[in-house]
Motif scaffolding. Sequence first.
Motif, PDB file in Angstrom:
ATOM      1  N   ASN A  30       0.797  -1.213   0.000  1.00 25.40           N
ATOM      2  CA  ASN A  30       0.000   0.000   0.000  1.00 25.40           C
ATOM      3  C   ASN A  30       0.835   1.270   0.000  1.00 25.40           C
ATOM      4  N   HIS A  31       2.147   1.140  -0.117  1.00 26.62           N
ATOM      5  CA  HIS A  31       3.029   2.303  -0.249  1.00 26.62           C
ATOM      6  C   HIS A  31       3.964   2.088  -1.451  1.00 26.62           C
ATOM      7  N   THR A  32       4.334   3.183  -2.009  1.00 22.89           N
ATOM      8  CA  THR A  32       5.241   3.132  -3.172  1.00 22.89           C
ATOM      9  C   THR A  32       6.674   3.400  -2.731  1.00 22.89           C
ATOM     10  N   GLY A  33       7.593   3.241  -3.685  1.00 19.36           N
ATOM     11  CA  GLY A  33       9.005   3.540  -3.462  1.00 19.36           C
ATOM     12  C   GLY A  33       9.826   2.359  -2.989  1.00 19.36           C
ATOM     13  N   ALA A  34       9.188   1.167  -2.846  1.00 16.63           N
ATOM     14  CA  ALA A  34       9.947  -0.001  -2.394  1.00 16.63           C
ATOM     15  C   ALA A  34      10.973  -0.407  -3.454  1.00 16.63           C
ATOM     16  N   ALA A  35      12.104  -0.997  -3.012  1.00 19.14           N
ATOM     17  CA  ALA A  35      13.151  -1.452  -3.920  1.00 19.14           C
ATOM     18  C   ALA A  35      12.937  -2.871  -4.398  1.00 19.14           C
ATOM     19  N   SER A  36      11.972  -3.580  -3.808  1.00 14.12           N
ATOM     20  CA  SER A  36      11.719  -4.973  -4.194  1.00 14.12           C
ATOM     21  C   SER A  36      11.245  -5.045  -5.632  1.00 14.12           C
ATOM     22  N   THR A  37      11.540  -6.166  -6.261  1.00 12.24           N
ATOM     23  CA  THR A  37      11.176  -6.332  -7.666  1.00 12.24           C
ATOM     24  C   THR A  37       9.678  -6.504  -7.868  1.00 12.24           C
ATOM     25  N   ASP A  38       8.982  -6.953  -6.802  1.00 10.33           N
ATOM     26  CA  ASP A  38       7.539  -7.134  -6.928  1.00 10.33           C
ATOM     27  C   ASP A  38       6.735  -6.001  -6.266  1.00 10.33           C
ATOM     28  N   GLY A  39       7.486  -5.020  -5.679  1.00  4.97           N
ATOM     29  CA  GLY A  39       6.806  -3.877  -5.066  1.00  4.97           C
ATOM     30  C   GLY A  39       6.203  -4.163  -3.704  1.00  4.97           C
ATOM     31  N   LYS A  40       6.425  -5.350  -3.115  1.00  2.00           N
ATOM     32  CA  LYS A  40       5.832  -5.720  -1.832  1.00  2.00           C
ATOM     33  C   LYS A  40       6.802  -5.467  -0.687  1.00  2.00           C
ATOM     34  N   PHE A  41       6.304  -5.388   0.508  1.00  2.00           N
ATOM     35  CA  PHE A  41       7.102  -5.210   1.712  1.00  2.00           C
ATOM     36  C   PHE A  41       6.356  -5.887   2.871  1.00  2.00           C
ATOM     37  N   VAL A  42       7.032  -6.025   4.042  1.00  2.00           N
ATOM     38  CA  VAL A  42       6.456  -6.676   5.229  1.00  2.00           C
ATOM     39  C   VAL A  42       6.512  -5.671   6.398  1.00  2.00           C
ATOM     40  N   PRO A  43       5.358  -5.218   6.936  1.00  2.00           N
ATOM     41  CA  PRO A  43       5.366  -4.332   8.103  1.00  2.00           C
ATOM     42  C   PRO A  43       5.689  -5.114   9.381  1.00  2.00           C
ATOM     43  N   LEU A  44       6.642  -4.570  10.173  1.00  2.00           N
ATOM     44  CA  LEU A  44       6.954  -5.114  11.501  1.00  2.00           C
ATOM     45  C   LEU A  44       6.521  -4.030  12.506  1.00  2.00           C
TER      46      LEU A  44
END
Length: 306
Positions: free
Chosen positions: A182-196
């Motif tokens: 739900n946020h942009t600017g991630a460096a991952s190739t799929d655009g996903k991230f994990v909130p901790l």
Amino acid sequence: MTAEDNGVPEDDDPFAYLYRGQEGEDARNAAQQPGAPRTSYQQATQVGRMQYGQPRQQPGGQQPPQYQQQYQQQQQQVPPQQTSPLPPVGGGRAQSRSGGSSRAVTYGAIGVVLAVVVGIGVALLGGGDKTPVASPSNPPAASASTAPSTSSTPSGTASAALPGATNVSGMTLGGGAVTANNHTGAASTDGKFVPLTASGMSITWSSVTVPTAGSYTFWVHYANAGGGGDNPFTLTVNGKALPQTINLKNWAGSTSWDQAWQRSYSPVTLNAGSNTIEVSYGGGSNAGINVDQLAVTVSANTPPWP
């Protein structure tokens, strides 16, 4: 003999024919006048009338004295001297020397040409083998060792074999952690991230393979738009929690989650081969973060992200 002759007969002068006149000019043929002095014998002969070696004509057809005839006969019997012709230019010994010198120069030139041809042939025959011969002044170069390094710090070659930046969406998640985008600017190739965002949430990266055992640098790429205080997270390597933590605070000071992406690192000791690294929200954490990628490098001087 008369008084004018001074007691010397006229025919006794052997050189009289040289100065007596010709063609009736001789004093003996001239008529002596009484009381007149005798004509001198020293009368000059005209230039060009006499030539050396020719018999003198006697006046009145008289024959020269006997001693004069013998002298003339001796002169006629002497053969003329023959002069030998000069040798031609370049002939004789000088010519033979010149010819010998020319032959010597020719033989020398042929010898030089043969020496050059032989040298070229030897160079061509021996040019195939370029292997240097070992000698005290030319020792053989030591070959590079192919044995693996036992240094505690990995080399640059080991860095090429390390796992690069890896998406966390494919890792093991714990404590209720899930992926989001739900946020942009991630460096991952799929655009996903994990909130901790709560205690116990974790991300476990399995099969972290390194070529040699030693010290490496563990990296976390995350977004933090919270407060500016320290935000330590716990690191666990191969099932053992490390005494030091990794600080994932808001180093950029950004308040936008889309623009708060940054990086942080911590040194870790890994075994040769496969390793497991876990990052978790610990008791000292005070702010949530969004993690998109993890990485391992040889040192902190080689970050995987700009």
